[in-house]
Design an enzyme around this catalytic site. Structure first.
Site, mmCIF file in Angstrom:
data_model
loop_
_atom_site.group_PDB
_atom_site.id
_atom_site.type_symbol
_atom_site.label_atom_id
_atom_site.label_comp_id
_atom_site.label_asym_id
_atom_site.label_seq_id
_atom_site.Cartn_x
_atom_site.Cartn_y
_atom_site.Cartn_z
ATOM 1 C CE1 TYR A 126 4.083 -1.104 7.299
ATOM 2 C CE2 TYR A 126 4.076 -3.383 6.539
ATOM 3 C CZ TYR A 126 4.469 -2.427 7.452
ATOM 4 O OH TYR A 126 5.248 -2.794 8.518
ATOM 5 C CB CYS A 165 -4.789 15.032 -12.037
ATOM 6 S SG CYS A 165 -6.570 15.190 -11.986
ATOM 7 N N GLY A 218 4.438 -6.999 11.293
ATOM 8 C CA GLY A 218 3.271 -6.200 10.947
ATOM 9 C C GLY A 218 2.597 -6.796 9.719
ATOM 10 N NE ARG A 219 5.597 -6.425 4.101
ATOM 11 C CZ ARG A 219 5.492 -5.229 3.539
ATOM 12 N NH1 ARG A 219 4.507 -4.977 2.712
ATOM 13 N NH2 ARG A 219 6.382 -4.298 3.782
ATOM 14 N N GLY A 271 9.334 -8.576 9.537
ATOM 15 C CA GLY A 271 9.906 -8.800 8.225
ATOM 16 C C GLY A 271 9.509 -10.095 7.545
#
Ligand SMILES: *Cc1c(COP(=O)(O)O)cnc(C)c1O
Length: 409
Positions: A380, A351, A275-276, A235
């Protein structure tokens, strides 16, 4: 301060592409040196008795796992597919296996592949884990994932403090502890608290850890537990809107060190599983402008790519930062479209009106054939995107060591 592409060798990658190939640029480019140095620094600066795991869901690409394996203590996996991917890279790297909704077969294979710890997300899961461990004749080492009742207002994504599907409600923890202790093939080794996501405030994060340690100490004393781990989750944040704002990792680890010194929990190791924060800054998404238009007074740049490659801005509803890499090549006998000093919406090739990566961005000059380079695309990014929606060709993935590694602080 964020580095520009010129510092990174990305320019030469793009220049080579434009020299040698006809099709528009479409690539994720990873700076492996930045990843390696950044992760090593995070590990090195942690206080004693703290361990860093990589939450691989942020980016499970094999070169990323291979790069991090010698640096981090282990990996956090959220499915048996992720566990297998780690085992392809390393036969013995410690793995923490978490995630809601684990299936029996996943639990069994995870135990067979020698995961270090399982996160139990419910009381039923405790029973399932013990049941599978019994069938294999082993003892499963488990952390209880707790869904705390306090509130943490400052982070973008909060996974506890309000109802979510994650973990075991704090009020049910006494029951979960009693159950875990009664199950013969299960060893309760600690607690897992991942309550916050993309938090940019280092001192808030240190205070959060203090809350965790407090709770764990209370449970330990109240129930006479012998514990080995407190997993405080991930986090740590990345600012996608203000590139000058970075998570103060040195400030966090010194706050953490003070907290550990003030309130020691003898015998307990602290685990972290970001992670981030580990993977975001090493990745860039490079995509070429294939058209420019002005509809109803609004300028649009259309890309060879979009949210099927890079869903992150859409998922988070932000305008993702990018820089323009000017490209001189123009092969056509007709004029090259160009805009100057306008505000553009940057849209993909899908589209659907949702395929927008950035809005209301002021550009000095933008031409069809220029390349947009999106920063902080390493976590991510590709992995959360719907790659085959509309069946456009996938981007290239380039992993390289660049000269002057940028660093998110
Ligand atoms: C996603 C996740 C992480 C990693 O979160 P980041 O915000 O990328 O640091 C860590 N632990 C758990 C349980 C997760 O679900």
């Amino acid at each position: 301060m964020l580095q520009t592409a010129a510092d990174h060798g990305i320019l030469s990658f793009i220049a080579q592409w434009k020299r040698e190939r006809q099709e528009p640029v479409s690539a994720f480019i990873y700076d492996m040196r930045q990843l390696r140095e950044h992760a090593a620094r995070c590990v090195r600066e942690l206080p004693a008795d703290c361990r860093l795991f990589y939450a691989m869901k942020a980016n499970p690409a094999r070169p990323i796992l291979e790069c991090l394996a010698p640096i981090v203590h282990g990996f956090e996996a959220a499915s048996i597919g992720e566990v297998r991917r780690i085992r392809e890279v390393s036969a013995d790297k410690p793995i923490i296996f978490g995630g809601p909704g684990k299936k029996d077969a996943e639990i069994q294979e995870a135990l067979e592949l020698g995961v270090m710890l399982l996160h139990a997300e419910s009381l039923l899961e405790l029973r399932r884990i013990s049941h599978r461990a019994a069938a294999l004749g082993v003892t499963a080492r488990v952390l209880l994932r707790v869904n705390l009742r306090a509130s943490f207002p400052e982070a973008t994504l909060v996974m506890a403090g309000k109802p979510t599907q994650f973990g075991i409600d704090e009020v049910d923890i006494p029951e979960a502890i009693a159950l875990a202790r009664s199950l013969p093939h299960l060893s309760l080794e600690g607690f897992h608290l991942h309550s916050i996501s993309n938090n940019l405030d280092a001192s808030l994060h240190a205070r959060l850890i203090a809350v965790y340690r407090d709770r764990v100490q209370q449970w330990q004393e109240r129930f006479g537990l012998t514990l080995r781990y407190l997993n405080a989750g991930g986090g740590f944040g990345i600012s996608y809107t203000d590139l000058n704002r970075v998570f103060d990792w040195p400030g966090f680890v010194s706050g953490l060190g003070r907290e550990i010194a003030a309130r020691p929990l003898p015998g307990i190791e602290m685990l972290f599983e970001p992670g981030r924060y580990l993977a975001a800054a090493c990745g860039y998404y490079a995509t070429e402008v294939t058209d420019l238009k002005c509809n109803h007074g609004q300028h649009y740049a259309i890309l060879r790519g979009g949210s099927h490659h890079f869903r992150l801005p859409g998922a988070w509803q932000h305008s993702h930062p990018f820089e323009i890499v000017p490209v001189e090549r123009w092969d056509y006998p007709f004029p090259r479209p160009e805009v100057r000093d306008v505000t553009v919406v940057v849209a993909g090739e899908l589209c659907t009106p949702k395929d927008v990566l950035a809005r209301d961005v002021a550009v000095k000059r933008l031409r069809v054939g220029d390349v947009l380079l999106f920063h902080y695309a390493g976590a991510y990014g590709w992995t959360i995107s719907a790659h085959d929606f509309l069946s456009h060709a996938h981007p290239e993935h380039k992993y390289m060591d660049m000269e002057d590694a940028g660093n998110p602080r």
